[in-house]
Design an enzyme around this catalytic site. Sequence first.
Site, PDB file in Angstrom:
ATOM      1  N   THR A 213       0.900  -1.170   0.000  1.00 17.55           N
ATOM      2  CA  THR A 213       0.000   0.000   0.000  1.00 17.55           C
ATOM      3  C   THR A 213       0.921   1.198   0.000  1.00 17.55           C
ATOM      4  OG1 THR A 213      -2.001  -0.857   1.097  1.00 17.55           O
ATOM      5  CG2 THR A 213      -1.439   1.390   1.610  1.00 17.55           C
ATOM      6  N   GLY A 243     -10.575  -3.131   1.945  1.00 20.34           N
ATOM      7  CA  GLY A 243      -9.736  -3.108   3.143  1.00 20.34           C
ATOM      8  C   GLY A 243      -9.873  -1.797   3.899  1.00 20.34           C
ATOM      9  N   ASP A 244      -8.863  -1.505   4.690  1.00 17.42           N
ATOM     10  CA  ASP A 244      -8.897  -0.303   5.533  1.00 17.42           C
ATOM     11  C   ASP A 244      -8.532   0.978   4.793  1.00 17.42           C
ATOM     12  OD1 ASP A 244      -6.289  -1.500   5.305  1.00 17.42           O
ATOM     13  OD2 ASP A 244      -5.586   0.064   6.663  1.00 17.42           O
ATOM     14  N   THR A 264      -0.714   0.901   6.770  1.00 16.29           N
ATOM     15  CA  THR A 264      -0.520  -0.210   5.839  1.00 16.29           C
ATOM     16  C   THR A 264      -0.466  -1.495   6.640  1.00 16.29           C
ATOM     17  OG1 THR A 264       0.948  -1.278   4.251  1.00 16.29           O
ATOM     18  CG2 THR A 264       1.992   0.207   5.850  1.00 16.29           C
ATOM     19  N   GLY A 265      -1.116  -2.521   6.127  1.00 15.25           N
ATOM     20  CA  GLY A 265      -1.099  -3.785   6.846  1.00 15.25           C
ATOM     21  C   GLY A 265      -2.362  -4.565   6.562  1.00 15.25           C
TER      22      GLY A 265
HETATM   23  N1  ASP Z   1      -4.114  -2.301   4.114  1.00 11.87           N
HETATM   24  C1  ASP Z   1      -4.223  -2.858   2.781  1.00 11.87           C
HETATM   25  C2  ASP Z   1      -5.497  -3.636   2.693  1.00 11.87           C
HETATM   26  O1  ASP Z   1      -5.827  -4.358   3.608  1.00 11.87           O
HETATM   27  C3  ASP Z   1      -3.086  -3.725   2.407  1.00 11.87           C
HETATM   28  C4  ASP Z   1      -1.734  -3.300   2.887  1.00 11.87           C
HETATM   29  O2  ASP Z   1      -1.537  -2.209   3.360  1.00 11.87           O
HETATM   30  O3  ASP Z   1      -0.804  -4.107   2.806  1.00 11.87           O
HETATM   31  O4  ASP Z   1      -6.137  -3.580   1.677  1.00 11.87           O
END
Ligand code: ASP
Length: 348
Positions: A213, A243-244, A264-265
């Site tokens: 992200t 996602g978030d 991010t995550g």
């Molecule tokens: N947060 C992002 C999602 O869940 C993915 C990421 O940041 O790795 O879509």
Amino acid sequence: MVKKLCLASCLLTLGMAVSANSPMAPADRATFAIAIHGGAGTIEKSAMTPAKESAYRAKLEEALNAGYSVLESRGTSIDAVIAAIQVLEYSPLFNAGKGAVYTYNAEHELDASIMDGKTRQAGAVAGVKRVASPISLARMVMEDSPFVMLSGAGAEEFARSRGVEMVDNAVFDTDVRREQLDKAKEKLDRQNTQDKDYQASVDTLPVAYRMGTVGAVALDQHGNLAAGTSTGGMTAKRYGRVGDSPIIGAGTFADNRSCAVSATGHGEYFIRYNVAADICARVQYQGKSIQAAADEVIHQVLKPAGGTGGVIVMDAEGNVTLPFNTTGMYRGSRQSGGKAEVGIFGDS
Ligand code: ASP
């Protein structure tokens, strides 16, 4: 990484005369800052060639400098966040725009959001397939519609109505992401995944396959914070999964009274723990520093719950903290008068 600069008011208080054309003119001395991320995950030096590492570092620097130039010329934090994120969206190295991961159905569905810390106005798009820069569409939703979030076909129709150039979904294809999808599908198919277990199975994939992200936070010379985030989501996600990143309060948040955050995550955890807003609430209501607040949420709340990832956080004085609970996070920051500093691994 904490830095506080004396503002123009310090000079005036000291009775120092400063000519408007002098290099030390008050307007040039205001604090401003930018921080960015390019995703968190299992990022290890041993698994990266020197050439790949320098390509990542160079692109992070380019993004930081793009945002910094906007701030330096007294542009807004919103413009700086957009400028930095677009550099990363147009690069195939990061999971946003050009380098976006694939859904299980081998398409790209992009999410993005932006928030203005001065007004608490916000805009977001989810599941768009044909917009080259989702972050700029999120901005249009914020500035040119009465809504906060538009998704899918409705978001694309809005984009077309505003003259945004539409691109083919295949524009976002890259070989690397395709290989990641193939590997992920092999693993999922071996597990003979039932629909109801789908997310649990995606969770068993190695983090390197599924995350990434990009995001930016900035403080401009007018004292305003902004935050933005853009992503392709998680590899092999079910179509329609959001996602978030486009969710205000989860993946993105900005309020001049507390802080600006981009996350991010693993999005499902960031949504359930309302991560970005929680960090700023701890700053605003508990009087905590951004570092204390972000460390608590990332290491003491998210990690025990099983949520992996990181955040970039900036307060209204331009202080920055960039914590993560994974082995690495592509990241960087630059403060007024300083140099761009970028990091990838746990120790730099
Ligand atoms: N947060 C992002 C999602 O869940 C993915 C990421 O940041 O790795 O879509």
